[in-house]
Design an enzyme around this catalytic site. Structure first.
Site, PDB file in Angstrom:
ATOM      1  N   GLY A 266     -36.384 -41.241  12.610  1.00 44.71           N
ATOM      2  CA  GLY A 266     -35.218 -40.460  12.984  1.00 44.71           C
ATOM      3  C   GLY A 266     -35.607 -39.105  13.532  1.00 44.71           C
ATOM      4  CB  CYS A 267     -33.711 -35.933  13.743  1.00 42.71           C
ATOM      5  SG  CYS A 267     -33.933 -34.219  14.272  1.00 42.71           S
ATOM      6  CG  PHE A 268     -39.246 -34.712  16.113  1.00 39.25           C
ATOM      7  CD1 PHE A 268     -38.312 -33.703  16.264  1.00 39.25           C
ATOM      8  CD2 PHE A 268     -39.978 -35.100  17.233  1.00 39.25           C
ATOM      9  CE1 PHE A 268     -38.101 -33.087  17.479  1.00 39.25           C
ATOM     10  CE2 PHE A 268     -39.786 -34.481  18.468  1.00 39.25           C
ATOM     11  CZ  PHE A 268     -38.845 -33.476  18.592  1.00 39.25           C
ATOM     12  CD1 TRP A 269     -36.824 -30.700  15.125  1.00 38.09           C
ATOM     13  CD2 TRP A 269     -34.600 -30.490  14.873  1.00 38.09           C
ATOM     14  NE1 TRP A 269     -36.306 -30.295  16.327  1.00 38.09           N
ATOM     15  CE2 TRP A 269     -34.947 -30.155  16.200  1.00 38.09           C
ATOM     16  CE3 TRP A 269     -33.266 -30.433  14.476  1.00 38.09           C
ATOM     17  CZ2 TRP A 269     -33.992 -29.760  17.136  1.00 38.09           C
ATOM     18  CZ3 TRP A 269     -32.308 -30.044  15.405  1.00 38.09           C
ATOM     19  CH2 TRP A 269     -32.671 -29.709  16.721  1.00 38.09           C
TER      20      TRP A 269
ATOM     21  CB  VAL B 219     -39.504 -36.933  10.032  1.00 39.36           C
ATOM     22  CG1 VAL B 219     -40.742 -37.745   9.666  1.00 39.36           C
ATOM     23  CG2 VAL B 219     -38.285 -37.838  10.170  1.00 39.36           C
TER      24      VAL B 219
END
Length: 212
Positions: A51-54, A56
């Site tokens: 999902g959104c790498f922020w 993660v």
């Protein structure tokens, strides 16, 4: 490209051409001030997309034994893509995180546990309210050992889901690591720089059983 099209992976022939120049990023990690590019002797690399790498990236930089993390793009065709290009669905990439870790402190299997337990691996080309091929769930092993561990963990997690009454099939892609491209510097350690920023990841309430 429509939202419908962004739910289907682009072919290599149709992918954007990209560029030869990598994205410039800071030399040091904004949280722990370790190198963003160097891999110290004895350490290893892992790549995950969930999902959104922020969110993660923050999830993994908090783990003991993780030396550094970086947000970027993996599993696609376009060299050195921009965030805008990846979001168009025309590069084939997933938003991914590069993790440099000390296997003497944290095992790859422990990273896999964090991966499986902190997102929904059944959603195909989306994660939560984030829709598009860039939000797909993926593991990109670098070695035969990582590949075997990734596949074994998927089987165990699928069985654990079934035992919990969740019979949805896992859609997580497990594929040999293609080149990882760093995202623009504004995306690196984003939730450290923007503590109230968006974080859309969350697990399904199932734990990964330990490996034998």
């Amino acid at each position: 490209m429509s939202l419908f099209d962004k739910k289907h992976l682009v072919t290599q022939a149709d992918a954007l051409p990209g560029r030869n120049t990598p994205m410039p990023i800071a030399t040091l990690h904004a949280v722990n001030e370790h190198s963003m590019t160097n891999v110290p002797a004895g350490m290893e690399i892992a790549y995950f997309a969930m999902g959104c790498f922020w969110g993660v990236e923050r999830l993994f930089w908090q783990l003991p034994g993780v030396y550094s993390t970086a947000a970027g793009y993996a599993g696609g065709y376009t060299p050195n893509p921009t965030y805008r290009e990846v979001c168009s669905g025309q590069t084939g990439h997933a938003e991914a995180v590069r993790i440099v870790y000390d296997p003497a402190v944290i095992r790859y299997e422990q990273l896999l546990q964090t991966f499986w337990e902190n997102h929904d691996p059944t959603q195909g080309m989306q994660q939560g309210n984030d829709h598009g091929t860039q939000y797909r769930s993926a593991i990109y092993p670098l070695t035969p050992e990582q590949n075997a561990a990734a596949h074994a963990s998927r089987e165990r997690f699928q069985a654990a889901m079934a035992a919990a009454g969740d019979h949805r099939p896992i859609t997580t892609e497990i594929a040999h690591a293609t080149p990882f491209y760093y995202a623009e510097d504004e995306h690196q350690q984003y939730l450290h720089k923007n503590p109230y920023g968006y974080c859309g990841i969350g697990g399904i309430g199932v734990c990964l059983p330990p490996d034998a």
